[in-house]
Design a protein around this motif. Structure first.
Motif, PDB file in Angstrom:
ATOM      1  N   ARG A 406       0.921  -1.242  -0.093  1.00 59.34           N
ATOM      2  CA  ARG A 406      -0.011   0.048   0.094  1.00 59.34           C
ATOM      3  C   ARG A 406       0.975   1.316   0.006  1.00 59.34           C
ATOM      4  O   ARG A 406       0.427   2.145  -0.584  1.00 59.34           O
ATOM      5  N   GLU A 407       1.966   1.280   0.833  1.00 56.16           N
ATOM      6  CA  GLU A 407       3.053   2.358   0.826  1.00 56.16           C
ATOM      7  C   GLU A 407       3.409   2.829  -0.565  1.00 56.16           C
ATOM      8  O   GLU A 407       3.550   4.001  -0.889  1.00 56.16           O
ATOM      9  N   LEU A 408       3.831   1.610  -1.036  1.00 55.77           N
ATOM     10  CA  LEU A 408       4.541   1.865  -2.273  1.00 55.77           C
ATOM     11  C   LEU A 408       3.414   2.363  -3.414  1.00 55.77           C
ATOM     12  O   LEU A 408       3.807   3.183  -4.376  1.00 55.77           O
ATOM     13  N   THR A 409       2.451   1.811  -3.243  1.00 58.27           N
ATOM     14  CA  THR A 409       1.147   2.139  -4.257  1.00 58.27           C
ATOM     15  C   THR A 409       1.003   3.751  -4.159  1.00 58.27           C
ATOM     16  O   THR A 409       0.762   4.497  -5.087  1.00 58.27           O
ATOM     17  N   ASN A 410       0.883   4.091  -2.859  1.00 55.63           N
ATOM     18  CA  ASN A 410       0.635   5.554  -2.671  1.00 55.63           C
ATOM     19  C   ASN A 410       1.791   6.435  -3.113  1.00 55.63           C
ATOM     20  O   ASN A 410       1.694   7.512  -3.672  1.00 55.63           O
ATOM     21  N   GLU A 413       1.295   6.513  -7.053  1.00 56.40           N
ATOM     22  CA  GLU A 413       0.027   7.313  -7.491  1.00 56.40           C
ATOM     23  C   GLU A 413       0.300   8.806  -7.271  1.00 56.40           C
ATOM     24  O   GLU A 413      -0.451   9.501  -7.791  1.00 56.40           O
ATOM     25  N   ALA A 414       1.211   9.162  -6.606  1.00 56.84           N
ATOM     26  CA  ALA A 414       1.506  10.644  -6.235  1.00 56.84           C
ATOM     27  C   ALA A 414       2.156  11.220  -7.410  1.00 56.84           C
ATOM     28  O   ALA A 414       2.078  12.274  -7.634  1.00 56.84           O
ATOM     29  N   PHE A 415       2.839  10.575  -8.199  1.00 60.17           N
ATOM     30  CA  PHE A 415       3.587  11.104  -9.648  1.00 60.17           C
ATOM     31  C   PHE A 415       2.338  11.559 -10.500  1.00 60.17           C
ATOM     32  O   PHE A 415       1.487  11.095 -10.747  1.00 60.17           O
ATOM     33  N   GLY A 513       0.642  -0.640  -8.044  1.00 55.86           N
ATOM     34  CA  GLY A 513       0.794   0.392  -8.914  1.00 55.86           C
ATOM     35  C   GLY A 513      -0.402   0.173  -9.981  1.00 55.86           C
ATOM     36  O   GLY A 513      -0.530   1.221 -10.674  1.00 55.86           O
ATOM     37  N   CYS A 514      -0.684  -1.113 -10.598  1.00 58.66           N
ATOM     38  CA  CYS A 514      -1.747  -1.063 -11.406  1.00 58.66           C
ATOM     39  C   CYS A 514      -3.043  -1.985 -10.976  1.00 58.66           C
ATOM     40  O   CYS A 514      -3.050  -3.169 -11.181  1.00 58.66           O
TER      41      CYS A 514
END
Length: 621
Positions: A406-410, A413-415, A513-514
């Motif tokens: 979840r942390e890496l996804t957040n 998705e901030a990019f 991420g996807c």
């Protein structure tokens, strides 16, 4: 039961595709421990199948997994269709189910178990293909079912015929690679998925695919060039090179990837009406040819896009994975390509929670993704696969794995990867229809997904578009000019029914991420993530039925697009853009006038008919 090769009478090297075997040439399963219910099930299959003329039954095909799997299914569908079988979208009405499986992750195999169980309950004859039976032929779930291996897809007609007769057969022996010129029914008639090699040279500790696909086996350059010539003549507009590791191509036959790519590019039309997309390549092998690959990626007929999995930002974890490269070497690949190729887009993969991953290891991964801000990051949670070395390693607690994912996804998705594109004019290649029925799907040379509202006659063409608004996963464009009007070529490429390669690779309940695109295969092969049509779109991009569309439908879709822009643009945080959109909505443009004219014409017609009916009623009295 033995392999079918052991049961053929005088078969030699095997019958050619489409050759009808006599009933006595393949044995019926005679295991003594079958119960009466199983025997009754077999008899009902035989009775059902003999009620139809052999070779005319309906086949339902379900595909899970990677682009290589999809290509295999397209080849199997082509052979079955050429032989006379009907390809059915409706599993309930089909006479046999052909299930092409993926072994990369546990959810994929669980879904296979579910569909097999459903087929058995419905007394459907089943054939299971793909990596699961090839890598785990003794699975309990495969008992009593016909199976076909990854290198035996050219004999699918034989196994389907015998299964419809009630026989349990299997073809798993690895021989030569299936021919590339077999009949094929493409999922998308404009896209050819071309396998250039099977298997790989790696030995990743978490990978189950190697068990199924085996050691590297490359097609010859001549055979691949011949296939490219053929599909271009068929009207294909995108050619995807697919394999478990594109970069390893040719090492078993004394050639290399740059040599192949130069030969393929020489066959592409000079007007860039057909584009080439290079598949996933792991860092170890592309390192040797970086500048040559960069030169090819600059070619007008090649997408400036590459999928290079890193899997972790920690050298400690990469060593535990046996990935055979360091983070520094991965950086060299990315930095070199970004420097030498204008507009270069790179996708990568991350596995969260690999056994032994510490907080510091994970932090290094986050730092790497933050540094490069890749437009595509396919994030997977670690899945231990039976029979792999990683399955025996000490696991990271599941709650920690989920938290890290979840942390890496957040972070990802901030990019805002497409900032600065709005207002620019770019060329795109249009090959698909979005699921909303409004937009067509095109890609820039950097393989950035562009959604445009346009008539479906533009499918298979190239166009200049002006980027009008930006989304997180794709951009919206307006067509300025069509570059390559489509000539109606061979229309034999029908849509392959029920190709659901996304449904298992992507699990919406997981973070990553996807989330709506297929997850990256944990082995890092081209597979699920590359088969994604690149970026995750704001609109799910799936093949759609293209019949029944007309000019008035396009007018309505065009008008609907304007409303979608007003709804989507405020999310970008630009109040000024929102106000501009509202002003555009208040103007009377061609779309508004056409709709109003249609309304007036319809109203007038109704009034005339009503008056005519009244007069008719009066005169009849």
């Amino acid at each position: 039961m033995e392999d079918i090769e052991d049961l053929l009478i005088g078969s030699g090297s095997g019958s050619p595709p489409g050759f009808r075997l006599p009933l006595t040439s393949v044995g019926v399963n005679t295991k003594r421990n079958r119960n009466k219910v199983s025997l009754t099930h077999k008899l009902s299959q035989i009775q059902d199948s003999t009620s139809k003329v052999p070779g005319t039954q309906a086949i339902f095909i379900k595909t899970f997994g990677c682009s290589h799997n999809q290509s295999d299914s397209e080849y199997m569908a082509g052979q079955l269709s050429a032989f006379g079988y009907t390809l059915s979208d409706n599993p309930d009405e089909a006479d046999l189910w052909l299930i092409n499986t993926c072994t990369v992750k546990s959810p994929s195999q669980s879904a296979m178990d579910t569909i097999i169980s459903k087929g058995k309950n419905l007394n459907k004859p089943l054939v299971v293909a793909g990596c699961v039976p090839q890598g785990s032929r003794d699975l309990k779930e495969l008992e009593g079912i016909s199976i076909v291996g990854v290198q035996q897809i050219d004999r699918v007609v034989e196994i389907v015929e015998e299964t419809l007769k009630g026989h349990e057969v299997r073809l798993l022996t690895r021989k030569t690679l299936p021919a590339l010129d077999l009949p094929k029914v493409r999922k998308n008639k404009f896209v050819e998925i071309l396998p250039i090699n099977v298997g790989c040279l790696g030995a990743c500790t978490y990978c189950k695919t190697k068990h199924a696909r085996g050691h590297l086996g490359s097609y010859t350059i001549d055979s691949l060039v011949g296939r490219v010539r053929s599909v271009i003549a068929d009207g294909v507009k995108e050619i995807w090179l697919s394999s478990e590791d594109t970069g390893a191509y040719g090492r078993d036959i004394g050639v290399n990837l740059p040599t192949l790519l130069r030969a393929l590019v020489a066959e592409l039309p000079t007007d860039a009406s057909t584009m080439l997309r290079i598949g996933m390549t792991n860092p170890p092998f592309i390192l040797e040819h970086l500048r040559e690959i960069a030169e090819i990626l600059q070619h007008p007929c090649v997408y400036s896009f590459l999928h290079v999995p890193v899997q972790s930002g920690s050298d400690t974890i990469l060593t535990a994975m046996n990935r055979e490269y360091t983070v520094s070497e991965f950086r060299t690949v990315v930095d070199t390509l970004m420097e030498l190729v204008p507009g270069m887009q790179i996708a990568t993969d991350i596995i969260c929670g690999f056994p032994g991953e510490s907080d510091e290891d994970f932090k290094q991964t986050v730092d790497l993704i933050n540094e490069y801000k890749f437009p595509q990051v396919h994030i997977s949670q670690f899945y231990p696969r039976p029979g792999t070395p990683a399955a025996r390693m000490k696991k990271v607690p599941s709650n920690v794995v989920k938290r890290r994912s979840r942390e890496l996804t957040n972070v990802f998705e901030a990019f805002t990867p497409y900032s600065g594109m709005e207002g620019k004019v770019d060329r795109i290649w249009i090959t698909d229809v979005a699921s909303d029925g409004i937009h067509l799907v095109g890609h820039t040379k950097g393989y950035i997904q562009v959604l445009v509202a346009a008539p479906e006659s533009m499918l298979g063409t190239s166009a200049l578009v002006k980027i009008t608004s930006l989304g997180r996963w794709s951009v919206f464009g307006e067509v300025i000019e069509t570059i390559n009007p489509l000539v109606d070529n061979n229309a034999s490429n029908k849509k392959l029914p029920n190709q659901d390669m996304f449904s298992l690779c992507c699990n919406p309940s997981k973070t990553g991420g996807c989330l709506d695109e297929p997850e990256s295969c944990a082995c890092g092969n081209d597979s699920c993530c590359s088969q994604s049509t690149a970026e995750k779109s704001d609109i799910s991009v799936l093949p759609q039925n293209q019949n029944g569309r007309n000019f008035f439908g396009w007018i309505l879709r065009k008008r609907k697009q304007l409303y979608r822009r007003v709804e989507s643009e405020p999310a970008s945080g630009s109040i000024k853009r929102q106000e501009g959109s509202l002003e555009r909505m208040s103007e009377w443009n061609f779309v508004d006038k056409a709709l109003l004219g249609g309304i007036f014409a319809s109203t007038f017609t109704i009034l005339v008919l009503a008056v005519a009916l009244v007069f008719r009623a009066v005169w009849s009295h």
